[in-house]
Design a protein around this motif. Structure first.
Motif: not given
Length: 539
Positions: A431-435, A449-452, A466-468, A513-515
């Motif tokens: 998985a590369d996106v989580l909810t 956050k740890e895994q980006g 984790a704002p980013d 978010g800004d990303a």
């Protein structure tokens, strides 16, 4: 490749072929901010701290003035151009001059506004911003912001360069293309509804926000309301008598999820009125239903006018307590059962149609995922948590039918460690996106956050963790419901209503978010529009 702005001149007349120009249609968000300001002012005097009368600053101010006068043509909008983009001291002085002249709402543009916002914060006066989020300076008074996003433009220029195209194109930021977006702070729901109505009208081309004559009075009165919404969830701030409200919650008031969403809505209602009009009492951490029942009965016995049981698990106890206090308004959810079959007349129920924002988040997740694997950290397969997940899966599949959505129910609302473990399991599976949902997600967001890895949230804004990484959120706003319960109880109707939070009535709203790129936001907004219009069934 050269790019500059704001301008619309690419040097074509001079034979230049390697210049791009860009412009921000700042009058659009300026108009929206003007609508908001007109709803906030009590003195009918609003001050603008302008820099130089040119470019997007002039566009913003023209749109702002027209937005104010679209609601109330009699409001006095004071405009002062400082002649500087960066003189923060002069901007502060100008803000003080506006306040001395009676202004109780302020706005402005350019980097100079730092000084003006400081004055607004000291005076406790709302500020409406543009260009970039200024709330870190004074989060309590920056109530709305028009944000610029140049990402799509930069990507297009880079792609053009690869194709040996070095100029000759004009870029615009608009509300329609997602280059401009509105962010709301501490505003009540009726004001947000007015702002959203203005956005919809601008996108639809109903009027030109820079046309003073064509916009005069167009957003006054009922034009603020979404005709397709639930009237009970769209009401203006009513006059009320002093009221005492008590709430019992399963988790804490800072859980970044279920409980904090309604507690913050209570605070928003309280802030609408003078001190001592709305009294709030709360008991948090009531995972034990028997203890919660005791707290509910105690509040009713102490004479609280409205008693809220914020959890489906409290319904049975509430139905046993309510008959003993016939003139107390009881409220609980998520549920649609008001106890009518049991003869109860003083219980109302509420529900969040979380599948709607879940669908939107699913669309976002599918657009972000590169592996085609998305993980869900779920609590218990019931209530709005189940609705959210069903909608999320449907949203993912609407974009990529082949995507794999991994769902794990932890069996807990509050086990942070287990949520973190589940998130790690999803990531290990690709998985590369989580909810996920419920207060447990703090653990899962920490792992993201740890895994980006991007996280899409629900119930409450979790970006502080984790704002980013928190790239989108479905927010719950219970304010309109709470106001309706207060008004009804003070007119002698203590129950019998079922309330829903939806995207149409703005009980649910999406925050990005800004990303996120403009393209992904556009896909999300298209999903929102489809759900609101009924073209999309989110589950």
């Amino acid at each position: 490749a050269f790019a500059y702005g704001t301008s619309r001149d690419m040097g074509e007349a001079e034979g230049i072929s390697n210049i791009y120009a860009y412009d921000a249609q700042a009058d659009e968000g300026g108009f929206v901010n003007g609508v908001i300001a007109a709803h906030l002012t009590k003195s009918n005097v609003i001050g603008i701290v302008g820099p130089v009368e040119a470019g997007d600053a002039k566009l913003y101010i023209d749109g702002f003035v027209n937005g104010v006068h679209s609601v109330n043509p009699d409001i006095d909008v004071q405009i002062a151009y400082t002649g500087s983009f960066g003189d923060t001291a002069l901007a502060a002085e100008t803000a003080n001059t506006h306040i001395a002249a009676g202004a109780d709402v302020l706005t402005g543009s350019a980097q100079q506004v730092v000084g003006a916002i400081g004055v607004a914060a000291e005076a406790g006066i709302p500020w409406l911003g543009t260009q970039q989020d200024q709330s870190p300076i004074a989060e309590d008074i920056v109530v709305a912001t028009q944000q610029y996003d140049w990402t799509a433009m930069v990507r297009t220029i880079l792609a053009n360069m690869k194709a040996n195209k070095y100029g000759g194109e004009l870029f615009e930021l608009t509300l329609e293309n997602g280059g401009l977006s509105m962010q709301y702070g501490n505003l009540n729901q009726s004001v947000i509804d007015a702002a959203e109505a203005a956005i919809s009208a601008i996108k639809a081309g109903d009027f030109d926000p820079s046309d003073a004559a064509g916009t005069m009075g167009v957003m006054a009165g009922d034009a603020m309301m979404d005709d397709g919404g639930d009237d009970a969830m769209m009401m203006e701030t009513p006059e009320i008598e002093p009221v005492r409200i008590a709430i019992v919650m399963p988790s804490g008031i800072s859980d970044l999820a279920w409980s904090q969403s309604i507690y913050e809505s209570l605070l928003s209602v309280q802030a609408m009125y003078d001190p001592d009009v709305v009294e709030i009492a709360y008991t948090e951490g009531m995972f034990n239903v028997s203890d919660a029942a005791t707290a509910l009965r105690d509040y009713a016995s102490e004479g609280f006018d409205v008693v809220i049981a914020h959890g489906t698990q409290y319904g049975t106890s509430l139905f046993e307590i309510a008959p003993d206090f016939p003139e107390t308004a009881f409220l609980y959810g998520t549920s649609r059962d008001t106890g009518e079959a049991e003869g109860l007349t003083n219980v109302s129920a509420y529900d969040a149609q979380a599948d709607e924002g879940g669908y939107v988040n699913g669309v976002i997740a599918a657009n972000l995922s590169e592996s085609g694997v998305i993980g869900i950290v779920a609590p218990i397969e019931a209530g709005d948590a189940k609705l959210y997940i069903d909608g999320f899966v449907a949203g993912v599949e609407s974009v990529d039918a082949d995507a794999e959505v991994l769902i794990v129910y932890t069996g807990s609302f509050g086990d942070i460690a287990l949520a973190a473990e589940t998130a790690n399991t999803h990531i290990a599976a690709g998985a590369d996106v989580l909810t996920g949902s419920a207060q447990q997600v703090v653990g899962a967001i920490g792992v993201a956050k740890e895994q980006g890895i991007p996280w899409v949230g629900t119930q409450y804004d979790q970006s502080t963790v984790a704002p980013d990484n928190v790239v989108a959120t479905q927010l719950y706003d219970w304010s309109a419901m709470l106001l309706d319960v207060i008004v009804n109880s003070q007119s002698g109707t203590y129950g019998g209503s079922v309330y829903e939070l939806t995207l149409a009535n703005h009980g649910l709203t999406m925050v990005y978010g800004d990303a996120l790129s403009a393209e992904v936001i556009a896909a999300a907004d298209a999903a929102v529009d489809g759900i609101v219009s009924g073209e999309i069934t989110p589950r």
